[in-house]
Design a protein around this motif. Structure first.
Motif, PDB file in Angstrom:
ATOM      1  N   THR A  74     -22.744 -30.485  49.513  1.00 33.75           N
ATOM      2  CA  THR A  74     -22.927 -31.057  50.849  1.00 33.75           C
ATOM      3  C   THR A  74     -22.298 -30.129  51.887  1.00 33.75           C
ATOM      4  O   THR A  74     -22.663 -30.155  53.046  1.00 33.75           O
ATOM      5  N   VAL A  75     -21.338 -29.305  51.434  1.00 30.06           N
ATOM      6  CA  VAL A  75     -20.691 -28.315  52.298  1.00 30.06           C
ATOM      7  C   VAL A  75     -20.542 -27.017  51.507  1.00 30.06           C
ATOM      8  O   VAL A  75     -20.199 -27.051  50.327  1.00 30.06           O
ATOM      9  N   VAL A  76     -20.793 -25.897  52.183  1.00 30.40           N
ATOM     10  CA  VAL A  76     -20.547 -24.577  51.599  1.00 30.40           C
ATOM     11  C   VAL A  76     -19.539 -23.864  52.481  1.00 30.40           C
ATOM     12  O   VAL A  76     -19.711 -23.798  53.703  1.00 30.40           O
ATOM     13  N   TYR A  77     -18.468 -23.376  51.872  1.00 29.01           N
ATOM     14  CA  TYR A  77     -17.513 -22.496  52.551  1.00 29.01           C
ATOM     15  C   TYR A  77     -17.814 -21.089  52.070  1.00 29.01           C
ATOM     16  O   TYR A  77     -17.679 -20.799  50.883  1.00 29.01           O
ATOM     17  N   HIS A  78     -18.217 -20.231  52.993  1.00 32.59           N
ATOM     18  CA  HIS A  78     -18.556 -18.850  52.636  1.00 32.59           C
ATOM     19  C   HIS A  78     -17.379 -17.946  52.991  1.00 32.59           C
ATOM     20  O   HIS A  78     -17.167 -17.594  54.141  1.00 32.59           O
ATOM     21  N   LEU A  79     -16.590 -17.609  51.970  1.00 34.91           N
ATOM     22  CA  LEU A  79     -15.417 -16.747  52.142  1.00 34.91           C
ATOM     23  C   LEU A  79     -15.589 -15.410  51.449  1.00 34.91           C
ATOM     24  O   LEU A  79     -14.711 -14.559  51.520  1.00 34.91           O
ATOM     25  N   SER A  80     -16.698 -15.240  50.772  1.00 32.11           N
ATOM     26  CA  SER A  80     -16.936 -14.006  50.036  1.00 32.11           C
ATOM     27  C   SER A  80     -17.262 -12.870  50.994  1.00 32.11           C
ATOM     28  O   SER A  80     -17.939 -13.066  51.988  1.00 32.11           O
ATOM     29  N   GLY A  81     -16.788 -11.695  50.667  1.00 35.01           N
ATOM     30  CA  GLY A  81     -17.121 -10.530  51.491  1.00 35.01           C
ATOM     31  C   GLY A  81     -16.143  -9.393  51.264  1.00 35.01           C
ATOM     32  O   GLY A  81     -15.196  -9.494  50.493  1.00 35.01           O
ATOM     33  N   PHE A  82     -16.399  -8.319  51.952  1.00 32.29           N
ATOM     34  CA  PHE A  82     -15.527  -7.143  51.914  1.00 32.29           C
ATOM     35  C   PHE A  82     -14.345  -7.436  52.825  1.00 32.29           C
ATOM     36  O   PHE A  82     -14.516  -7.617  54.020  1.00 32.29           O
ATOM     37  N   SER A  83     -13.151  -7.482  52.264  1.00 33.38           N
ATOM     38  CA  SER A  83     -12.012  -7.971  53.045  1.00 33.38           C
ATOM     39  C   SER A  83     -10.930  -6.935  53.311  1.00 33.38           C
ATOM     40  O   SER A  83      -9.907  -7.263  53.895  1.00 33.38           O
ATOM     41  N   HIS A  84     -11.143  -5.696  52.936  1.00 40.29           N
ATOM     42  CA  HIS A  84     -10.104  -4.692  53.102  1.00 40.29           C
ATOM     43  C   HIS A  84     -10.515  -3.665  54.152  1.00 40.29           C
ATOM     44  O   HIS A  84     -11.560  -3.018  54.027  1.00 40.29           O
ATOM     45  N   ILE A  85      -9.706  -3.507  55.159  1.00 37.63           N
ATOM     46  CA  ILE A  85     -10.053  -2.696  56.323  1.00 37.63           C
ATOM     47  C   ILE A  85     -10.153  -1.216  55.989  1.00 37.63           C
ATOM     48  O   ILE A  85     -11.164  -0.572  56.289  1.00 37.63           O
ATOM     49  N   GLN A  86      -9.133  -0.639  55.381  1.00 33.61           N
ATOM     50  CA  GLN A  86      -9.141   0.797  55.108  1.00 33.61           C
ATOM     51  C   GLN A  86     -10.278   1.205  54.149  1.00 33.61           C
ATOM     52  O   GLN A  86     -10.989   2.161  54.430  1.00 33.61           O
ATOM     53  N   PRO A  87     -10.478   0.487  53.041  1.00 35.74           N
ATOM     54  CA  PRO A  87     -11.612   0.852  52.185  1.00 35.74           C
ATOM     55  C   PRO A  87     -12.964   0.706  52.899  1.00 35.74           C
ATOM     56  O   PRO A  87     -13.900   1.437  52.605  1.00 35.74           O
ATOM     57  N   ALA A  88     -13.056  -0.210  53.848  1.00 35.17           N
ATOM     58  CA  ALA A  88     -14.309  -0.360  54.607  1.00 35.17           C
ATOM     59  C   ALA A  88     -14.596   0.889  55.425  1.00 35.17           C
ATOM     60  O   ALA A  88     -15.753   1.279  55.594  1.00 35.17           O
ATOM     61  N   ARG A 114     -31.541 -26.822  51.385  1.00 36.05           N
ATOM     62  CA  ARG A 114     -31.695 -27.951  52.308  1.00 36.05           C
ATOM     63  C   ARG A 114     -33.171 -28.296  52.504  1.00 36.05           C
ATOM     64  O   ARG A 114     -33.566 -29.450  52.453  1.00 36.05           O
ATOM     65  N   ASP A 115     -33.999 -27.272  52.722  1.00 33.60           N
ATOM     66  CA  ASP A 115     -35.431 -27.510  52.933  1.00 33.60           C
ATOM     67  C   ASP A 115     -36.109 -28.086  51.692  1.00 33.60           C
ATOM     68  O   ASP A 115     -37.140 -28.745  51.803  1.00 33.60           O
ATOM     69  N   GLY A 116     -35.507 -27.850  50.533  1.00 32.58           N
ATOM     70  CA  GLY A 116     -36.030 -28.396  49.286  1.00 32.58           C
ATOM     71  C   GLY A 116     -35.522 -29.796  48.982  1.00 32.58           C
ATOM     72  O   GLY A 116     -35.732 -30.315  47.889  1.00 32.58           O
ATOM     73  N   GLY A 117     -34.828 -30.397  49.926  1.00 36.93           N
ATOM     74  CA  GLY A 117     -34.346 -31.764  49.739  1.00 36.93           C
ATOM     75  C   GLY A 117     -32.853 -31.880  49.481  1.00 36.93           C
ATOM     76  O   GLY A 117     -32.337 -32.989  49.307  1.00 36.93           O
ATOM     77  N   GLY A 118     -32.136 -30.757  49.457  1.00 35.85           N
ATOM     78  CA  GLY A 118     -30.685 -30.816  49.246  1.00 35.85           C
ATOM     79  C   GLY A 118     -29.972 -31.438  50.435  1.00 35.85           C
ATOM     80  O   GLY A 118     -30.429 -31.332  51.571  1.00 35.85           O
ATOM     81  N   HIS A 119     -28.872 -32.085  50.175  1.00 37.30           N
ATOM     82  CA  HIS A 119     -28.141 -32.815  51.218  1.00 37.30           C
ATOM     83  C   HIS A 119     -27.004 -31.983  51.799  1.00 37.30           C
ATOM     84  O   HIS A 119     -25.848 -32.402  51.805  1.00 37.30           O
ATOM     85  N   LEU A 120     -27.337 -30.813  52.288  1.00 38.02           N
ATOM     86  CA  LEU A 120     -26.346 -29.918  52.879  1.00 38.02           C
ATOM     87  C   LEU A 120     -26.042 -30.355  54.304  1.00 38.02           C
ATOM     88  O   LEU A 120     -26.941 -30.488  55.129  1.00 38.02           O
ATOM     89  N   LYS A 121     -24.744 -30.589  54.586  1.00 37.75           N
ATOM     90  CA  LYS A 121     -24.323 -31.009  55.925  1.00 37.75           C
ATOM     91  C   LYS A 121     -23.811 -29.845  56.755  1.00 37.75           C
ATOM     92  O   LYS A 121     -23.930 -29.852  57.971  1.00 37.75           O
ATOM     93  N   ALA A 122     -23.180 -28.862  56.100  1.00 39.03           N
ATOM     94  CA  ALA A 122     -22.552 -27.773  56.865  1.00 39.03           C
ATOM     95  C   ALA A 122     -22.355 -26.541  56.002  1.00 39.03           C
ATOM     96  O   ALA A 122     -22.158 -26.641  54.794  1.00 39.03           O
ATOM     97  N   VAL A 123     -22.400 -25.395  56.675  1.00 37.84           N
ATOM     98  CA  VAL A 123     -21.990 -24.123  56.084  1.00 37.84           C
ATOM     99  C   VAL A 123     -20.902 -23.583  57.001  1.00 37.84           C
ATOM    100  O   VAL A 123     -21.109 -23.449  58.207  1.00 37.84           O
ATOM    101  N   VAL A 124     -19.745 -23.301  56.428  1.00 37.43           N
ATOM    102  CA  VAL A 124     -18.609 -22.792  57.196  1.00 37.43           C
ATOM    103  C   VAL A 124     -18.402 -21.335  56.811  1.00 37.43           C
ATOM    104  O   VAL A 124     -18.230 -21.020  55.637  1.00 37.43           O
TER     105      VAL A 124
END
Length: 156
Positions: A74-88, A114-124
């Protein structure tokens, strides 16, 4: 929001922010599914998670879509990603790919769910102060972002 019995997917759940967020959500009664590229994260264990994470990469759209469909969030928290400044700075293409295409993939997988009928309320989405390029607090929605480097640009 009342978290009891809410289904939550946390991308980057093995990370410095993802593992404690998942723990707090679980403590409030949420059913949490963690997704991370690292199958055995020390952060995940430190925060007392004994259930396995879903091993997945936000750059692999097919497996990410499957993870979203399976988690039924119902909620997705998207925290994945490249998180290190110098290596970036040393590998800007990878930083851009993970932070931009990875976020695009998460949003598209969530839209299809969601379009397929999932009950997603928010993506953060989590970002960084590097996206604004400003050290002035507090930031406002009306502030013009001025990232100063490739990392900030990719987080924007």
């Amino acid at each position: 929001m009342q978290w009891a019995d809410q289904r939550v997917l946390v991308t980057g759940s093995g990370g410095f922010l993802g593992a404690p967020l998942a723990r707090r959500l679980k403590d409030r009664g949420a059913v949490v599914v963690g997704l991370d590229v690292a199958p055995s994260s020390p952060c995940w264990r430190v925060w007392g998670h004994d259930e396995p994470m879903v091993v997945g990469d936000v750059l692999d759209f097919a497996s990410l879509s499957t993870a979203v469909e399976t988690a039924r969030p119902t909620v997705v928290y998207h925290l994945s990603g490249f998180s290190h400044i110098q290596p970036a700075q040393k590998n800007p293409l990878l930083a851009w790919d993970l932070n931009v295409r990875g976020t695009w993939n998460v949003m598209e997988a969530c839209r299809r769910y969601r379009d397929g009928g999932g009950h997603l309320k928010a993506v953060v989405l989590a970002s960084s102060n590097h996206a604004t390029g400003s050290r002035r607090l507090p930031w406002k929605e009306s502030d013009c972002p001025r990232p100063s480097d490739i990392y900030g640009g990719s987080k924007l």
